[in-house]
Design an enzyme around this catalytic site. Structure first.
Site, PDB file in Angstrom:
ATOM      1  N   GLY A 162       0.816  -1.205   0.000  1.00 19.01           N
ATOM      2  CA  GLY A 162       0.000   0.000   0.000  1.00 19.01           C
ATOM      3  C   GLY A 162       0.848   1.252   0.000  1.00 19.01           C
ATOM      4  O   GLY A 162       2.076   1.211  -0.143  1.00 19.01           O
ATOM      5  N   CYS A 163       0.199   2.384   0.210  1.00 20.12           N
ATOM      6  CA  CYS A 163       0.860   3.678   0.084  1.00 20.12           C
ATOM      7  C   CYS A 163       1.922   3.927   1.148  1.00 20.12           C
ATOM      8  O   CYS A 163       2.768   4.804   0.977  1.00 20.12           O
ATOM      9  CB  CYS A 163      -0.181   4.799   0.118  1.00 20.12           C
ATOM     10  SG  CYS A 163      -1.169   4.939  -1.391  1.00 20.12           S
ATOM     11  N   HIS A 164       1.887   3.195   2.250  1.00 19.34           N
ATOM     12  CA  HIS A 164       2.905   3.381   3.291  1.00 19.34           C
ATOM     13  C   HIS A 164       4.169   2.576   3.018  1.00 19.34           C
ATOM     14  O   HIS A 164       5.115   2.603   3.808  1.00 19.34           O
ATOM     15  CB  HIS A 164       2.343   2.982   4.661  1.00 19.34           C
ATOM     16  CG  HIS A 164       1.902   1.550   4.750  1.00 19.34           C
ATOM     17  ND1 HIS A 164       0.776   1.079   4.103  1.00 19.34           N
ATOM     18  CD2 HIS A 164       2.421   0.481   5.406  1.00 19.34           C
ATOM     19  CE1 HIS A 164       0.622  -0.212   4.368  1.00 19.34           C
ATOM     20  NE2 HIS A 164       1.610  -0.596   5.146  1.00 19.34           N
TER      21      HIS A 164
END
Length: 389
Positions: A162-164
């Site tokens: 994901g974006c993290h």
């Protein structure tokens, strides 16, 4: 030799250090102001005028000037299933990403290795991160072949984090570098929006935000402990890296891979959830180092959207220039998922040099990299800047 003695002998003496950064983007650039007209034309959706007006407002409020997208009009015309909102299209998307993701990664990695200045045969580990397609063997092996790295390189493939995941990649690279004396870790994040691209539909408003915010890019770092004097030039030291999952927040943001591709859901409360929890995460990470004045830190914050940055800035009482590098990357590239925070580090060290600062962290000694993603997960990486010549 006992196990503990072996561990000590084979661990690094100093902290993991970022030794080089490289970035890459597709050559296709889209202007954010003109994008609503293009998007509704190419998806044959001009008849949805109210939806187009809403999409235009989303684009205008996104604080994005331009983005880089792998999908050109020619590619879209050759793959019409990508244009329909809910058409079965996974095979077509997958055929594109299995080539595009490692290719873009190669461009970024070659830049990082060139800046690093040592032979690529000295790379001992590879961490590859992408939420753009899944294959076995994965993009990590494809990149190894494209770069001509030794087959003995130890690989870690992180799919669909994901974006993290930019923070995740740094955390893994730090552990590998510090626990393997002499290790040099190539950490790569490569993202393209091929899986999530689709035409507009009144029943899927969340997709409009994805089409307005996300861009394509790859970033690569070389990470290692105990830099070789006169050969390697440290950029940032990684002091600590940690992850926390916020309780009862799993539905705030997520993605689901289906026959129609990758669909995202983003709750409107996402910025406020992050802002209300951010100080606790920072305090936990920074207090052991005696850091408590947020305006005395440099910042690389994942720009999941303008509202997230605004609320984090307000909650922490940050001065406007503290997020300048972050907002610049959002403006010029959009949200490139895992690669974005690494672009911000590159932007920060470059503008620090251009503006005559004493350190790579805008003249400051300590800073924080923050990643936000599904879970809801927060990655917190505390960095120490290095002196600029």
């Amino acid at each position: 030799m006992e196990a503990n003695g072996y561990r000590i002998t084979h661990s690094a003496d100093g902290p993991a250090t970022i030794l080089a950064i490289g970035t890459a983007n597709p050559t296709n650039v889209v202007d954010q102001n003109a994008y609503p007209d293009f998007y509704f034309r190419v998806t044959n959706s001009e008849y949805l005028q109210e939806l187009k007006a809403k999409f235009r407002r989303i684009c205008e409020k996104a604080a994005i000037r331009k983005r880089h997208l792998y999908l050109t009009e020619e590619i879209l015309r050759e793959n019409p299933s990508l244009l329909a909102p809910m058409a079965p299209s996974f095979d077509a998307r997958q055929a594109i990403v299995v080539e595009a993701v490692p290719k873009l990664a190669k461009e970024a990695a070659e830049k990082a290795i060139k800046e690093w200045g040592r032979p690529k045969s000295d790379i001992t580990h590879l961490v590859f991160c992408s939420a753009s397609g899944i294959d076995m063997p994965g993009s990590d092996l494809q990149l190894l072949k494209l770069l001509g790295l030794p087959p003995s390189v130890n690989r870690v493939m992180l799919y669909n984090v994901g974006c993290h995941a930019g923070g995740t990649a740094l955390r893994v690279a730090k552990d590998l570098a510090e626990n393997n004396r002499g290790a040099r870790v190539l950490a790569v994040c490569s993202e393209v929006t091929v899986l999530s691209y689709r035409g507009p539909h009144p029943a899927h408003i969340e997709s409009l935000f994805v089409q307005a915010l996300f861009g394509d890019g790859a970033a690569a770092l070389v990470v290692g402990s105990d830099p070789v004097d006169g050969v390697e030039r440290p950029i940032f030291e990684i002091a600590s890296a940690s992850q926390v999952m916020l309780p009862e927040s799993a539905e705030a943001v997520g993605g689901h891979l289906r026959e129609i591709g990758l669909t995202f859901h983003l709750k409107s409360q996402l910025p406020s959830i992050i802002a209300s929890n951010i100080e606790q995460s920072l305090t936990t990470a920074c207090s052991p180092l005696g850091l408590s004045d947020w305006n005395q830190l440099f910042w690389a914050v994942h720009p999941g959207g303008r509202a997230i940055l605004d609320q984090v800035e307000a909650r922490l009482g940050l001065e406007k220039d503290r997020l300048a590098a972050t907002r610049h990357v959002l403006s010029e590239y959009g949200n490139m998922q895992s690669a974005t925070v690494l672009f911000i580090l590159d932007e920060m060290r470059n503008r620090s040099a251009a503006e005559g600062h004493a350190t790579t962290g805008e003249g400051l000694d300590w800073g924080v990299l923050l990643g936000f993603g599904p879970g809801l997960s927060i990655e917190t990486v505390v960095l120490h800047s290095c002196r600029l010549n």
